[in-house]
Scaffold this motif. Sequence first.
Motif, mmCIF file in Angstrom:
data_model
loop_
_atom_site.group_PDB
_atom_site.id
_atom_site.type_symbol
_atom_site.label_atom_id
_atom_site.label_comp_id
_atom_site.label_asym_id
_atom_site.label_seq_id
_atom_site.Cartn_x
_atom_site.Cartn_y
_atom_site.Cartn_z
ATOM 1 N N UNK A 1 -34.459 -23.722 -14.289
ATOM 2 C CA UNK A 1 -35.590 -24.436 -14.901
ATOM 3 C C UNK A 1 -36.651 -24.889 -13.909
ATOM 4 N N UNK A 2 -36.224 -25.484 -12.800
ATOM 5 C CA UNK A 2 -37.199 -25.995 -11.838
ATOM 6 C C UNK A 2 -38.093 -24.888 -11.303
ATOM 7 N N UNK A 3 -37.493 -23.722 -11.047
ATOM 8 C CA UNK A 3 -38.276 -22.590 -10.543
ATOM 9 C C UNK A 3 -39.149 -21.994 -11.640
ATOM 10 N N UNK A 4 -38.684 -22.078 -12.873
ATOM 11 C CA UNK A 4 -39.502 -21.623 -14.012
ATOM 12 C C UNK A 4 -40.770 -22.483 -14.125
ATOM 13 N N UNK A 5 -40.625 -23.785 -13.917
ATOM 14 C CA UNK A 5 -41.789 -24.678 -13.965
ATOM 15 C C UNK A 5 -42.793 -24.305 -12.871
ATOM 16 N N UNK A 6 -42.235 -24.042 -11.687
ATOM 17 C CA UNK A 6 -43.080 -23.682 -10.555
ATOM 18 C C UNK A 6 -43.792 -22.350 -10.809
ATOM 19 N N UNK A 7 -43.092 -21.467 -11.509
ATOM 20 C CA UNK A 7 -43.639 -20.150 -11.850
ATOM 21 C C UNK A 7 -44.931 -20.308 -12.667
ATOM 22 N N UNK A 8 -44.913 -21.262 -13.604
ATOM 23 C CA UNK A 8 -46.109 -21.490 -14.421
ATOM 24 C C UNK A 8 -47.258 -22.058 -13.569
ATOM 25 N N UNK A 9 -46.935 -23.000 -12.689
ATOM 26 C CA UNK A 9 -47.970 -23.588 -11.834
ATOM 27 C C UNK A 9 -48.589 -22.502 -10.936
ATOM 28 N N UNK B 1 -56.515 -38.311 -12.581
ATOM 29 C CA UNK B 1 -57.721 -37.521 -12.364
ATOM 30 C C UNK B 1 -57.466 -36.288 -11.493
ATOM 31 N N UNK B 2 -56.602 -36.447 -10.486
ATOM 32 C CA UNK B 2 -56.483 -35.396 -9.475
ATOM 33 C C UNK B 2 -55.496 -34.281 -9.832
ATOM 34 N N UNK B 3 -54.458 -34.617 -10.596
ATOM 35 C CA UNK B 3 -53.482 -33.582 -10.972
ATOM 36 C C UNK B 3 -54.086 -32.766 -12.118
ATOM 37 N N UNK B 4 -54.162 -31.440 -11.921
ATOM 38 C CA UNK B 4 -54.801 -30.594 -12.928
ATOM 39 C C UNK B 4 -53.877 -30.305 -14.106
ATOM 40 N N UNK B 5 -52.575 -30.249 -13.817
ATOM 41 C CA UNK B 5 -51.603 -29.824 -14.846
ATOM 42 C C UNK B 5 -50.210 -30.155 -14.340
ATOM 43 N N UNK B 6 -49.272 -30.249 -15.253
ATOM 44 C CA UNK B 6 -47.909 -30.595 -14.843
ATOM 45 C C UNK B 6 -46.891 -29.914 -15.729
ATOM 46 N N UNK B 7 -45.776 -29.541 -15.103
ATOM 47 C CA UNK B 7 -44.600 -29.097 -15.834
ATOM 48 C C UNK B 7 -43.552 -30.184 -15.636
ATOM 49 N N UNK B 8 -43.227 -30.921 -16.686
ATOM 50 C CA UNK B 8 -42.292 -32.037 -16.537
ATOM 51 C C UNK B 8 -41.030 -31.793 -17.363
ATOM 52 N N UNK B 9 -40.024 -32.616 -17.064
ATOM 53 C CA UNK B 9 -38.685 -32.363 -17.600
ATOM 54 C C UNK B 9 -38.548 -32.902 -19.022
#
Lengths: 470, 396
Positions: free
Chosen positions: B345-353, B282-290
């Motif tokens: 990749x990890x920073x790319x995911x963070x970029x989207x968030x 419920x609380x996480x709005x969105x995720x970038x996962x591996x």
Amino acid sequence: MVGIVAYGAYVPYNRMDRKRIKEALGIPAAPGEKAVAGFDEDSVSMAAMAALDCINGIKPGEIDAVYLATTSTPYKEKQSATTIAMAIDAGSNVRTADFTNSLRAGSTAILAAIDAAKAGAKSVLVTTADCRMGAPQGALEQVLGDGAAAFVIGSDGVVANVVDTYSVSKEFIDNWRDNNDTFIRPWEERFTVAEGYNKIVMEAVKGIAKKTGLTPGDFAKIILYSLNPRHQMALAAAMGFQPAQIQDSLYMTVGSAGTANAPMMLAGALEEAKPGDKLLFVTYGDGSDAIIFEVTEAISSFKPVRGLKKHIESKASTMTYGTYLKLRNLVTIDKSRQVERLSPYVPAMFRNYKQNLSLYGTKCKVCGTPQYPRQRVCVNCQAKDQMEDYRFAGKKGKIATYTLDFLAPSDVPPTVLGAIDFEGGGRMICEISDCDPAALEIGMEVEMSFRRLYKVGSFSTYFWKARPIR
Amino acid sequence: MASKGIKDKVAIIGMGCTKFGELWDKSPADMLIDSAYEAIADAGIEPKDIDAYWYGTMATNISGLSVSIPLKSQYKPVSRLENMCATGSEAFRNACYAVASGAYDIAMAVGVEKLKDSGISGLDIRGILSGNDGADINITAPAGFSFIAPAYFKKYGLDPKQGKEVLARIAWKNHKNGALNPKAQFRREVPMENIMKSPMIAAPLGIMDCSGVADGSAAAIIVRAEDAKKFRSDPVYVKALTCITGPGHSGMYQDYDFTTNKETCYAAIDAYQQAGVTNPREQISMAEVHDCFTPTELILYEDLQFSERGKGWVDAMNGFFDLDGKLPVNPDGGLKSFGHPIGASGLRMLYEMYKQLQGKADKRQLENPKLGLTHNLGGLPWQSVAFVSIVGKELD
């Protein structure tokens, strides 16, 4: 009395129908099929597998000597019997020797073992294997096959006594390879059979008959080396043996496995032998050795793990000629986009021989958890340096999950991989060999099999793989 | 619990990300300069304002000199680090700690990977990965992750065709999202049928179950939370950071059944505890996962507690993780659309968030997201490093 205490054999899982040669090359093909060592097998791995088949119920630590007889060792300089001793976990206090360069090396090793046993050695393990090549489109390509046999020679629990032996040595060239030859060079068969095989074998058989006073009728079987059964049958008949006495040459099922051919036949004969049977075992190559065995009452109390017959029956006959060419490195495969495997570091190999060749993991003395690879800190209870050795070879396992890797560099993709859960605990992630990918499933029972893992640089490295129980 | 975290102690004030792909005309230094200067411009600072750098790369160059020379940073500390597929995220985590400690005011995390030059599918890391004792296992990354598929299918009663469809649905979703992203390597939707029929790589995974191979770079600029508003009105605050590294237990002990990644489970527990998240679904709005491979994303739904055990596939099929679903996963297209330049990749995911939280995600923009999660998984399912971060737009 000294004699054979145990016997075993190994035949590669894959067979090629000789028709495939006809289809590929447009030449007449003989009937039957030939056993073909897999991409992960060679004479050393096959001999080790035959040894494990043979030493059923025998403690490896009680073996005094390990011999290997073959004309196809991976190294010109560096012994291979030591590798086999590691695979069966014979320990270091063991005499090892390679008997090579002659198709008669199998019987030479058996005779050496007999001598050692007579001199007091308790048990001498003789292994023999061959994986030789005739050039494509030649007669030898069709008749040769790959395989191995093994015997323990000793004086306790003898299943076949040595009655007598007789050896003939002759300077004679029929088939040969120099140091650089990939393929066997054969001289004209009419000469080599008439002046070599027929006369030299005859001399040995006549010699032992005269020495013992035994005649063909006294033998349950003659186990006579055979390159081609036509010549073998004719020679045996000429020496006075009836067709029913002639042990199957394995021509239809395996092909002639060089040094191992007659020993494999001997293992096959012992599987069917009855107490009191006399067996005349005759090899050929640079001379001929004849050994008479007499089967004892103990024959019924020993069985190899699987033996020759079951190994022959357990097979896949789907191999194409194209695959055969790849397995024998006879075609150049496009590897331009593959990363070449690094040549291993010798000290790293040295550190891990116990693990990689003898398949020792560790078992935690605190919590009892078997673990592979070898650990110092327990994976379960984190106790430090509380480990004892734990051997996974010989333990049955079940497939926990698996995949077919089409991307891993291999001449014969896919590389089949699985997570193997062992009876008694412990898990290993490793290759699965000799399997029909479509038949794989979670829970399938597997056993560990000793394999030539890589040939990289000038090294052949060995390791264990799982395979469906044969 | 000894993991206290640094919730709301640091904030991201600038980010940059190159387009990912076959960047034949870009050197690693070019990519690094592009992402770093985008981040610097985004933060509204000067290069000289940066006090220290953390450089993430798996196998593209060694040492901090790979950053200091291209950027001409003036005698500042640059640390180079590697933690498999979590490398870029780990550069970020360490930079955050440096700022939170008070050692520096402004730090940059930057990740780069140049994969395409070698001409092979993946990395040439011979001799690094193994003991080189002649017995190294001949296994590729897709094969290692495909171990999950038959185990998961069997455990939850999916027949092979059904299972393949679930995996394809994940790839389909990520490509659909990636089609909306100008920075992605692959910008095309792919029909389910094509995914399911793609050539086999590691059975049952076809090539469309695998993330691509790409070059790329991404960067972030980090300051203390209390300073963040001096730089911009919409900084993104770090709520949780963790990187759980496993003891190899799952590859040696029979209780692990290949339907989960234990490191991710522990990382999720740690991160939710740090961030004060009690109901992630419920609380996480969105995720970038591996999503290195489709079965990985499937089990991550469950390991990150978005789905109940054994129900991840149901949620996937029902569109729960789609861009218009309840919990969009990989809204930027994921590794599937971007490819996987390890250090970036990890920073790319963070970029989207970061962009989503600022409302700057253009066609992919989600409605008022509050908390975003990023996740990396390095290694193999049974022995891995698992990174989780949680970032948010408001201080608690």
